[in-house]
Design a protein around this motif. Structure first.
Motif, PDB file in Angstrom:
ATOM      1  N   GLY A   1       1.678   8.321  -5.006  1.00 10.17           N
ATOM      2  CA  GLY A   1       2.624   7.455  -4.317  1.00 10.17           C
ATOM      3  C   GLY A   1       3.351   8.166  -3.203  1.00 10.17           C
ATOM      4  N   SER A   2       3.607   9.454  -3.387  1.00 10.00           N
ATOM      5  CA  SER A   2       4.381  10.197  -2.407  1.00 10.00           C
ATOM      6  C   SER A   2       3.561  10.620  -1.192  1.00 10.00           C
ATOM      7  CB  SER A   2       5.003  11.433  -3.065  1.00 10.00           C
ATOM      8  OG  SER A   2       6.120  11.908  -2.351  1.00 10.00           O
ATOM      9  N   ILE A   3       2.247  10.758  -1.346  1.00 10.47           N
ATOM     10  CA  ILE A   3       1.411  11.122  -0.190  1.00 10.47           C
ATOM     11  C   ILE A   3       0.791   9.897   0.471  1.00 10.47           C
ATOM     12  CG2 ILE A   3       0.929  13.426  -1.094  1.00 10.47           C
ATOM     13  CD1 ILE A   3      -1.843  12.450  -1.922  1.00 10.47           C
ATOM     14  N   ASP A   4       1.132   8.723  -0.025  1.00  6.03           N
ATOM     15  CA  ASP A   4       0.583   7.472   0.488  1.00  6.03           C
ATOM     16  C   ASP A   4       1.529   6.893   1.541  1.00  6.03           C
ATOM     17  OD1 ASP A   4      -0.404   4.946   0.947  1.00  6.03           O
ATOM     18  OD2 ASP A   4      -0.071   4.209  -1.080  1.00  6.03           O
ATOM     19  N   THR A   5       1.317   7.269   2.783  1.00  8.68           N
ATOM     20  CA  THR A   5       2.168   6.798   3.877  1.00  8.68           C
ATOM     21  C   THR A   5       2.019   5.306   4.131  1.00  8.68           C
ATOM     22  OG1 THR A   5       2.267   8.949   4.979  1.00  8.68           O
ATOM     23  CG2 THR A   5       2.555   7.019   6.369  1.00  8.68           C
ATOM     24  N   ALA A   6       0.853   4.750   3.861  1.00 11.75           N
ATOM     25  CA  ALA A   6       0.587   3.358   4.210  1.00 11.75           C
ATOM     26  C   ALA A   6       1.494   2.383   3.469  1.00 11.75           C
ATOM     27  CB  ALA A   6      -0.873   3.020   3.930  1.00 11.75           C
TER      28      ALA A   6
END
Length: 425
Positions: free
Chosen positions: A177-182
């Motif tokens: 969730g934290s590396i998911d910029t989209a």
């Protein structure tokens, strides 16, 4: 999607597992410094990667982390007396130092050979306090690596704020969730008027709403991965968000220049629960009273916690305090807190997500590469003993995540390696 065998490797972190072995080569947050507020304060139970420990602060202020049970008859040391430089088991009075040394054995008579046995000691682990966190190293104690040098760890106490909250899901769901910029365009949408303060990026609302499908450029690095996400920023510019994944479970979240920086660490309690350590910091100044009040008080950014705990008030049992009226009028989710919004989607995947059922797209590029890197690293450590470079190169963690507008002629490589991504000494 991920096959079931690799999903098992990715998500299992207990003793004897491939990923658990890899994770134990890295320093890990064990608890917050504030949980041991003073010398000789009550000890604290710690569960980390499926193992149980006890933490205590001795009379001189030093912190110790020991196996949970006394080596005599396996009584739990949490019930011990923290006094006069050590932790004393209440069963037979055996007393241990922060290094595990047996200081007293009052149940054995003078002259007993047990009193002279150097092998009788509590198993102790290396610890270090930095950035408001008690860090622990659970790997081989004869070859302890250097502590990672994340920017916030060397700042004065007034320049950072560190908190944690419980997440009832596997660490990898939280990390992804934290590396998911989209997802920022959707999950956290329309929580004005505090949007800028919540996300600390300035342009996210403007460009995120206008372009909900960022293009990803992800590069493996010695420390983990540099994730460059590009959105349209205007006639002559692109809006870039450069996220830094620091192996194994830390993420630096982009902020605009001059604003408060953010770091997230997702630390496995066991396979089905993790702690979300959240750090806000500024390298150039102390955090303001208004900033601290927002972080401590909950609201649009932080989830409110049950008093005296690190457990969010919003949870699956109460649908995370969701308001369907608010969802229609002012919030994409109807869940007010950005932190709770993350818990909604990550915990609702289940305690351990079944990744064989997924259908991934281009917006999941960073997710795919992160999984692959962790699985490959765990397998190499398990079969060859290969340890990632970042374990011994603490300086590799000196990175910063940034959000910025750049001319369209700049390449993804130039954006990702922009000088703003490396903090000044």
């Amino acid at each position: 999607m991920l096959n079931s065998a690799n999903n098992e490797i990715l998500t299992r972190v207990g003793p004897g597992t491939a990923m658990g072995g890899l994770f134990r080569q890295f320093w890990q947050p064990a608890l917050l410094c504030e949980e041991l507020p003073a010398p000789d304060c009550p000890p604290v139970r710690v569960r980390l990667m499926g193992e149980n420990f006890v933490a205590f602060r001795d009379s001189s202020g030093k912190v110790g982390l020991l196996d949970a049970h006394c080596p005599h008859r396996l009584a739990e040391l949490f019930f011990g007396r923290n006094e006069e430089g050590g932790l004393r088991c209440v069963y037979h009075g055996w007393k241990f130092s922060v290094t595990g040394e047996l200081l007293d054995m009052p149940s054995e008579p003078a002259g007993s050979p047990m009193r002279c046995n150097p092998n009788i000691r509590a198993k102790a682990y290396s610890v270090h306090e930095a950035g408001g966190i008690v860090w622990a190293y659970l790997g081989p104690q004869e070859c302890v690596p250097p502590l990672p040098q994340m920017e916030f760890m060397s700042l004065p106490a007034q320049n950072f704020y560190t908190s944690k909250c419980l997440m009832k899901c596997n660490y990898q769901q939280a990390l992804e969730g934290s590396i998911d910029t989209a997802h920022l365009t959707f999950l956290h949408r329309s929580i004005a008027p505090m949007e800028k303060d919540v996300f600390n990026v300035g342009h996210l609302q403007e460009y995120g709403d206008a372009d909900g499908a960022p293009r990803f450029f992800c590069e493996d690095t010695d420390y983990g991965m540099r994730i460059s996400a590009r959105r349209d920023g205007g006639e002559d510019t692109f809006y870039w968000r450069i996220t830094q994944w620091l192996m194994p479970t830390a993420v630096l979240v982009p902020t605009a220049e001059g604003l408060v920086c953010r770091a997230n660490l997702f630390i496995p309690i066991d396979d089905e629960n993790c702690w979300w350590y959240r750090i806000r910091y500024h390298a150039g100044r102390p955090l303001s009273n208004d900033e601290l009040a927002e972080y401590k008080g909950g609201g649009l950014d932080y989830a409110k916690l049950v008093s005296g705990t690190y457990i969010p008030e919003g949870n699956r049992a109460n649908d995370y305090l969701m308001d369907r009226t608010l969802q229609k009028s002012g919030s994409f989710t109807g869940v007010l807190s950005a932190q709770l919004q993350d818990l909604v989607v990550q915990e609702s995947q289940g305690a351990i997500a079944d990744r064989t059922k997924e259908h991934l797209g281009s917006s999941d590029t960073a997710i795919v590469k992160c999984r692959r890197r962790l699985i490959e690293s765990a397998k190499k450590f398990a079969t060859e003993g290969t340890i990632p470079a970042a374990v011994s190169r603490a300086d590799l963690y000196k990175r910063r995540a940034v959000a910025m507008l750049l001319p369209k002629e700049m390449t993804a490589e130039q954006a990702g390696t922009h000088p703003a991504t490396v903090p000044s000494a």
